[in-house]
Design a protein around this motif. Structure first.
Motif: not given
Length: 184
Positions: A144-168
């Motif tokens: 579920v989460l690896t698909d949502a974030f399109q993870i292809m390998g480990f370890p992976t570090l990301l920073e998520v923020a809201s765009d102008g429309a409030g979407r992550p």
């Protein structure tokens, strides 16, 4: 005298063979150097690139080890997201450094999501180390989460923020744990 001639011819043949093999190795090293530079650019042949900056996080629903229901809407503000696996050597090396970095994130553990991909039994050690600094999800066979974030390998570090429309969306797809956290 014939033995001396044969020895000189043999040495000459060995030197020629050595020269041919050395040239082959040099050619192969150049090919590998080109492949490695493509990988550094995120364009590795046969491997999709890391999720791009600005891409929207996919829909997901997961339950943390504390029982908290997490969705993409629960990623409010700047959220640090990390993916680890118990079977990944570099993950074990990075984990203490990540935990130290996560302690300094503004908003505390509410702004840090750590996903451990593996069975709950194998993930126990990583969960114990991550729980004080992050909301932790153990992801089993359902990606579920690896698909949502399109993870292809480990370890992976990301920073998520809201765009102008409030979407992550992905704000950074390569978080440097050596640089200090800067509040937005």
């Amino acid at each position: 005298m014939p033995v001396l001639i044969a020895a000189v011819v043999l040495v000459g043949l060995l030197c020629t063979l050595d020269l041919i093999l050395t040239l082959g190795v040099i050619k192969r090293l150049r090919e590998h150097t080109a492949m490695l530079s493509k990988m550094a650019d995120g364009n590795a042949p046969g491997r999709p690139p890391v999720i791009k900056v600005g891409e929207e996080v996919g829909e997901f629903q997961a339950v943390s080890v504390d029982g908290e229901l997490l969705t993409r809407e629960s990623l409010s503000g700047d959220t640090l997201v990390a993916f680890f696996s118990p079977s990944c050597g570099p993950c074990h090396e990075m984990l203490p450094k990540f935990a130290e970095y996560a302690r300094t994130v503004p908003g505390g553990r509410k702004q840090v999501l750590a996903v451990v991909v593996g069975t709950p039994e194998r993930a126990k050690g990583q969960v114990a180390e991550l729980s004080p600094v992050a909301r932790v999800v153990v992801q089993g066979s359902e990606p579920v989460l690896t698909d949502a974030f399109q993870i292809m390998g480990f370890p992976t570090l990301l920073e998520v923020a809201s765009d102008g429309a409030g979407r992550p969306v992905i704000a950074r797809n390569n978080v440097n744990l050596d640089s200090p956290v800067v509040a937005a």
